[in-house]
Design a protein around this motif. Sequence first.
Motif, PDB file in Angstrom:
ATOM      1  N   THR A  93       0.879  -1.308   0.092  1.00 54.65           N
ATOM      2  CA  THR A  93      -0.002  -0.016   0.031  1.00 54.65           C
ATOM      3  C   THR A  93       0.994   1.210   0.137  1.00 54.65           C
ATOM      4  N   THR A  94       2.232   0.967  -0.002  1.00 55.59           N
ATOM      5  CA  THR A  94       2.897   2.200   0.165  1.00 55.59           C
ATOM      6  C   THR A  94       3.435   2.710  -1.179  1.00 55.59           C
ATOM      7  N   VAL A  95       3.232   2.039  -2.159  1.00 60.57           N
ATOM      8  CA  VAL A  95       3.758   2.261  -3.509  1.00 60.57           C
ATOM      9  C   VAL A  95       2.691   2.389  -4.474  1.00 60.57           C
ATOM     10  N   ALA A  96       2.507   3.454  -5.210  1.00 56.63           N
ATOM     11  CA  ALA A  96       1.221   3.963  -5.991  1.00 56.63           C
ATOM     12  C   ALA A  96       1.104   2.666  -7.102  1.00 56.63           C
ATOM     13  N   HIS A  97      -0.139   2.220  -7.337  1.00 55.61           N
ATOM     14  CA  HIS A  97      -0.304   1.421  -8.340  1.00 55.61           C
ATOM     15  C   HIS A  97      -1.140   2.146  -9.483  1.00 55.61           C
ATOM     16  N   MET A 101       9.490  14.271 -15.202  1.00 57.20           N
ATOM     17  CA  MET A 101       8.790  13.457 -14.227  1.00 57.20           C
ATOM     18  C   MET A 101       9.113  11.971 -14.630  1.00 57.20           C
ATOM     19  N   VAL A 102       9.197  11.625 -15.664  1.00 55.99           N
ATOM     20  CA  VAL A 102       9.598  10.215 -16.043  1.00 55.99           C
ATOM     21  C   VAL A 102      10.965   9.701 -15.741  1.00 55.99           C
ATOM     22  N   GLU A 103      11.687  10.630 -16.238  1.00 50.22           N
ATOM     23  CA  GLU A 103      13.315  10.490 -16.094  1.00 50.22           C
ATOM     24  C   GLU A 103      13.538  10.456 -14.246  1.00 50.22           C
ATOM     25  N   GLU A 104      12.733  11.412 -13.579  1.00 51.26           N
ATOM     26  CA  GLU A 104      13.065  11.224 -12.073  1.00 51.26           C
ATOM     27  C   GLU A 104      11.915  10.303 -11.373  1.00 51.26           C
ATOM     28  N   ARG A 105      11.335   9.480 -12.178  1.00 54.28           N
ATOM     29  CA  ARG A 105      10.620   8.394 -11.732  1.00 54.28           C
ATOM     30  C   ARG A 105       9.340   8.767 -10.851  1.00 54.28           C
ATOM     31  N   ARG A 106       8.880   9.976 -11.132  1.00 56.41           N
ATOM     32  CA  ARG A 106       7.868  10.643 -10.319  1.00 56.41           C
ATOM     33  C   ARG A 106       6.614  10.066 -11.229  1.00 56.41           C
ATOM     34  N   SER A 107       6.629   9.461 -12.442  1.00 53.86           N
ATOM     35  CA  SER A 107       5.379   9.382 -13.096  1.00 53.86           C
ATOM     36  C   SER A 107       5.750   7.763 -13.609  1.00 53.86           C
ATOM     37  N   ASP A 108       4.878   6.874 -13.850  1.00 48.29           N
ATOM     38  CA  ASP A 108       5.061   5.533 -14.381  1.00 48.29           C
ATOM     39  C   ASP A 108       4.230   5.600 -15.765  1.00 48.29           C
ATOM     40  N   ALA A 158      -0.588   6.664  -1.163  1.00 46.06           N
ATOM     41  CA  ALA A 158       0.336   6.492  -1.912  1.00 46.06           C
ATOM     42  C   ALA A 158      -0.242   6.765  -3.451  1.00 46.06           C
ATOM     43  N   ASP A 159      -1.320   6.061  -3.638  1.00 45.24           N
ATOM     44  CA  ASP A 159      -2.068   6.141  -5.018  1.00 45.24           C
ATOM     45  C   ASP A 159      -2.838   7.735  -5.106  1.00 45.24           C
ATOM     46  N   ASP A 198      -2.538  12.896  -7.600  1.00 40.14           N
ATOM     47  CA  ASP A 198      -2.711  14.651  -7.431  1.00 40.14           C
ATOM     48  C   ASP A 198      -1.360  15.147  -8.173  1.00 40.14           C
ATOM     49  N   GLU A 199      -0.220  14.386  -8.006  1.00 43.28           N
ATOM     50  CA  GLU A 199       1.043  14.718  -8.690  1.00 43.28           C
ATOM     51  C   GLU A 199       0.948  15.011 -10.332  1.00 43.28           C
ATOM     52  N   LEU A 200       0.355  14.078 -10.892  1.00 39.26           N
ATOM     53  CA  LEU A 200      -0.025  14.165 -12.282  1.00 39.26           C
ATOM     54  C   LEU A 200      -0.891  15.010 -12.781  1.00 39.26           C
TER      55      LEU A 200
END
Length: 267
Positions: free
Chosen positions: A9-13, A207-214, A30-31, A36-38
């Motif tokens: 539950t600590t990692v967004a899916h 964001m993708v490079e920094e792994r803030r978005s999957d 986390a989700d 919200d960031e996206l």
Amino acid sequence: MDGDAHIDTTVAHPARRYNYWLGGKDNFAADRASGDELEAVFPAVRLGAITNRAFLRRATRFLAAEAGIRQFLDIGTGLPTADNTHEVAQAVAPDSRIVYVDNDPLVMVHARALLTSSAQGRTAYIEADLNDPETILADPQLREVLDFGQPVALMLIAVLHFVHGDGAAQPLVRRLIDELPAGSFLAATHATSDFGTAEQRELYRRMVEERRSDVWTRGQDEFAALFDGLELVEPGVVSATEWRPDPDDQPMDRRHVNVWAAVGRKP
């Protein structure tokens, strides 16, 4: 099965974040933080999720009612909500058979409990990942429920953009399509940055490079290439909201959708 045994539950899916955008309750902190960031980068992302779901409904209805498809392989199922694939298909043809595939154990727990088939049809559930098509194709439930001697609709709705890398999605799609008989269909949607501003695209790239978005967005040409060798159903590759809209649907700015969509038939 202990449904919560291996749910982190600590990692967004993606499935739970999508559920959050659609107004669902099956998500964790986390989700919601990831969502919200996206949304801060693409303020209309919730609208994109809603229009994506509406495309699933329209495409499934087309496949069942107009194309005569009675078998569906839905990969990247997501958490159950309104108008799931089997509900739409079985409303048209109660004998429709659907296999759902997702890599989130929480999805599978909910799916087995909530996605119940009509008496005439059947549903089944496989916990697997699109990145491993061999595991999906080798699962005994797949052949038990679906007859690969008859056309199958492969549903890849809002899942391909979790396959990272230029050109990385095409071989996965091709492997699955190659397994299906002539007369089968591919229905797919994909997040894109094509409609955003240059500033949005640059911010999202970071964001993708920094792994803030999957979410690995793809342009129209790369998305269209997923349908190479297939006969595109009119109107072809379009924004998700522009694919055979219902008569009462309101026109929508592509910048508020940011999703490509298409349906193709295997000759």
